[in-house]
Design a protein around this motif. Structure first.
Motif, PDB file in Angstrom:
ATOM      1  N   LYS A 190       7.807   0.861   5.517  1.00 28.04           N
ATOM      2  CA  LYS A 190       8.339   0.624   6.862  1.00 28.04           C
ATOM      3  C   LYS A 190       9.797   1.044   6.851  1.00 28.04           C
ATOM      4  N   HIS A 191      10.104   2.062   7.625  1.00 29.19           N
ATOM      5  CA  HIS A 191      11.477   2.565   7.720  1.00 29.19           C
ATOM      6  C   HIS A 191      12.266   1.830   8.797  1.00 29.19           C
ATOM      7  N   ARG A 192      11.609   1.575   9.909  1.00 35.03           N
ATOM      8  CA  ARG A 192      12.277   0.883  11.008  1.00 35.03           C
ATOM      9  C   ARG A 192      11.239   0.320  11.961  1.00 35.03           C
ATOM     10  N   THR A 193      11.658  -0.622  12.792  1.00 41.08           N
ATOM     11  CA  THR A 193      10.789  -1.165  13.831  1.00 41.08           C
ATOM     12  C   THR A 193      11.030  -0.340  15.088  1.00 41.08           C
ATOM     13  N   PRO A 194      10.047   0.436  15.539  1.00 38.85           N
ATOM     14  CA  PRO A 194      10.264   1.394  16.627  1.00 38.85           C
ATOM     15  C   PRO A 194      10.777   0.793  17.928  1.00 38.85           C
ATOM     16  N   TRP A 195      10.400  -0.436  18.246  1.00 42.68           N
ATOM     17  CA  TRP A 195      10.794  -0.995  19.545  1.00 42.68           C
ATOM     18  C   TRP A 195      12.157  -1.695  19.497  1.00 42.68           C
ATOM     19  N   LEU A 196      12.767  -1.795  18.324  1.00 42.12           N
ATOM     20  CA  LEU A 196      14.123  -2.336  18.230  1.00 42.12           C
ATOM     21  C   LEU A 196      15.107  -1.178  18.301  1.00 42.12           C
ATOM     22  N   LEU A 197      15.602  -0.909  19.490  1.00 44.88           N
ATOM     23  CA  LEU A 197      16.451   0.259  19.691  1.00 44.88           C
ATOM     24  C   LEU A 197      17.936  -0.063  19.617  1.00 44.88           C
ATOM     25  N   ILE A 198      18.315  -1.277  19.964  1.00 47.03           N
ATOM     26  CA  ILE A 198      19.730  -1.639  20.013  1.00 47.03           C
ATOM     27  C   ILE A 198      20.058  -2.561  18.851  1.00 47.03           C
ATOM     28  N   GLY A 199      21.076  -2.199  18.112  1.00 43.22           N
ATOM     29  CA  GLY A 199      21.545  -3.044  17.028  1.00 43.22           C
ATOM     30  C   GLY A 199      20.734  -2.970  15.740  1.00 43.22           C
ATOM     31  N   ALA A 200      19.747  -2.096  15.699  1.00 44.00           N
ATOM     32  CA  ALA A 200      18.939  -1.976  14.483  1.00 44.00           C
ATOM     33  C   ALA A 200      19.724  -1.247  13.410  1.00 44.00           C
ATOM     34  N   LYS A 201      19.682  -1.778  12.203  1.00 45.42           N
ATOM     35  CA  LYS A 201      20.373  -1.140  11.084  1.00 45.42           C
ATOM     36  C   LYS A 201      19.525   0.014  10.570  1.00 45.42           C
ATOM     37  N   MET A 202      20.104   1.191  10.516  1.00 45.46           N
ATOM     38  CA  MET A 202      19.385   2.365  10.024  1.00 45.46           C
ATOM     39  C   MET A 202      19.662   2.519   8.535  1.00 45.46           C
ATOM     40  N   VAL A 203      18.601   2.714   7.785  1.00 52.37           N
ATOM     41  CA  VAL A 203      18.742   2.947   6.346  1.00 52.37           C
ATOM     42  C   VAL A 203      18.307   4.372   6.033  1.00 52.37           C
ATOM     43  N   ALA A 204      18.750   4.867   4.901  1.00 50.04           N
ATOM     44  CA  ALA A 204      18.357   6.206   4.469  1.00 50.04           C
ATOM     45  C   ALA A 204      16.887   6.200   4.069  1.00 50.04           C
ATOM     46  N   PHE A 205      16.223   7.314   4.282  1.00 48.96           N
ATOM     47  CA  PHE A 205      14.816   7.410   3.893  1.00 48.96           C
ATOM     48  C   PHE A 205      14.629   7.096   2.408  1.00 48.96           C
ATOM     49  N   ASP A 206      15.569   7.522   1.585  1.00 44.47           N
ATOM     50  CA  ASP A 206      15.474   7.278   0.140  1.00 44.47           C
ATOM     51  C   ASP A 206      15.559   5.798  -0.210  1.00 44.47           C
ATOM     52  N   ASP A 207      16.063   4.978   0.688  1.00 44.89           N
ATOM     53  CA  ASP A 207      16.188   3.537   0.432  1.00 44.89           C
ATOM     54  C   ASP A 207      14.972   2.741   0.913  1.00 44.89           C
ATOM     55  N   ASP A 208      14.023   3.404   1.556  1.00 46.61           N
ATOM     56  CA  ASP A 208      12.813   2.716   2.006  1.00 46.61           C
ATOM     57  C   ASP A 208      12.023   2.202   0.799  1.00 46.61           C
ATOM     58  N   VAL A 209      11.436   1.041   0.939  1.00 48.06           N
ATOM     59  CA  VAL A 209      10.654   0.426  -0.132  1.00 48.06           C
ATOM     60  C   VAL A 209       9.170   0.673   0.139  1.00 48.06           C
ATOM     61  N   TRP A 210       8.515   1.300  -0.822  1.00 49.95           N
ATOM     62  CA  TRP A 210       7.091   1.609  -0.691  1.00 49.95           C
ATOM     63  C   TRP A 210       6.250   0.488  -1.276  1.00 49.95           C
ATOM     64  N   GLU A 211       5.073   0.294  -0.674  1.00 51.65           N
ATOM     65  CA  GLU A 211       4.086  -0.670  -1.171  1.00 51.65           C
ATOM     66  C   GLU A 211       2.830   0.107  -1.556  1.00 51.65           C
ATOM     67  N   LEU A 212       2.077  -0.436  -2.498  1.00 53.49           N
ATOM     68  CA  LEU A 212       0.864   0.201  -2.985  1.00 53.49           C
ATOM     69  C   LEU A 212      -0.276  -0.805  -2.971  1.00 53.49           C
ATOM     70  N   TYR A 213      -1.414  -0.391  -2.423  1.00 48.94           N
ATOM     71  CA  TYR A 213      -2.570  -1.274  -2.354  1.00 48.94           C
ATOM     72  C   TYR A 213      -3.802  -0.589  -2.938  1.00 48.94           C
ATOM     73  N   SER A 214      -4.534  -1.344  -3.707  1.00 50.60           N
ATOM     74  CA  SER A 214      -5.715  -0.872  -4.417  1.00 50.60           C
ATOM     75  C   SER A 214      -6.854  -0.526  -3.476  1.00 50.60           C
ATOM     76  N   ASP A 215      -7.746   0.282  -3.986  1.00 54.14           N
ATOM     77  CA  ASP A 215      -8.960   0.617  -3.244  1.00 54.14           C
ATOM     78  C   ASP A 215      -9.897  -0.579  -3.123  1.00 54.14           C
ATOM     79  N   LYS A 216      -9.618  -1.660  -3.849  1.00 53.83           N
ATOM     80  CA  LYS A 216     -10.432  -2.884  -3.777  1.00 53.83           C
ATOM     81  C   LYS A 216      -9.786  -3.964  -2.895  1.00 53.83           C
TER      82      LYS A 216
END
Length: 115
Positions: A37-63
């Motif tokens: 999740k890079h940003r919440t699309p509907w929060l347009l005012i006052g949202a803190k923008m982070v660099a794409f490289d700082d985004d935290v990825w999650e991984l979920y198993s096929d099970k």
């Protein structure tokens, strides 16, 4: 999808699906899912923008169909594999460079390569 109605045990025919909107990204590949999740699309005012490289990825198993157990720290090599697959798909379908601007992407005069 129709093939699965006749055979509930039929193997999947669609192995890969990517997702990107306003910098939020995800990939499903051979049952595994990686998302960030890079940003919440509907929060347009006052949202803190982070660099794409700082985004935290999650991984979920096929099970793990309810995505309750994030395996990103336990399986960094698998996460890297899916992140790489995302970049392959994003390149193939001209999603790159990533663009997290909202107003410009909603305006047909500035969106889709008219920058």
């Amino acid at each position: 999808m129709r093939y699965s109605f006749d055979d509930s045990k039929a193997a999947e025919r669609h192995e890969t699906q990517y997702f990107e909107i306003f910098g939020n990204r995800g990939i499903y590949h051979k049952g595994w899912t990686a998302v960030t999740k890079h940003r919440t699309p509907w929060l347009l005012i006052g949202a803190k923008m982070v660099a794409f490289d700082d985004d935290v990825w999650e991984l979920y198993s096929d099970k793990d169909w309810i995505q309750a157990n994030n395996l990103a720290k336990e399986m960094p090599e698998k996460l890297h594999e899916l992140q790489r697959q995302f970049l392959i798909e994003a390149t193939r379908y001209k999603v790159l460079p990533l663009d997290d601007r909202v107003g410009e992407r909603m305006n047909s005069d500035t969106a889709a390569g008219r920058r």
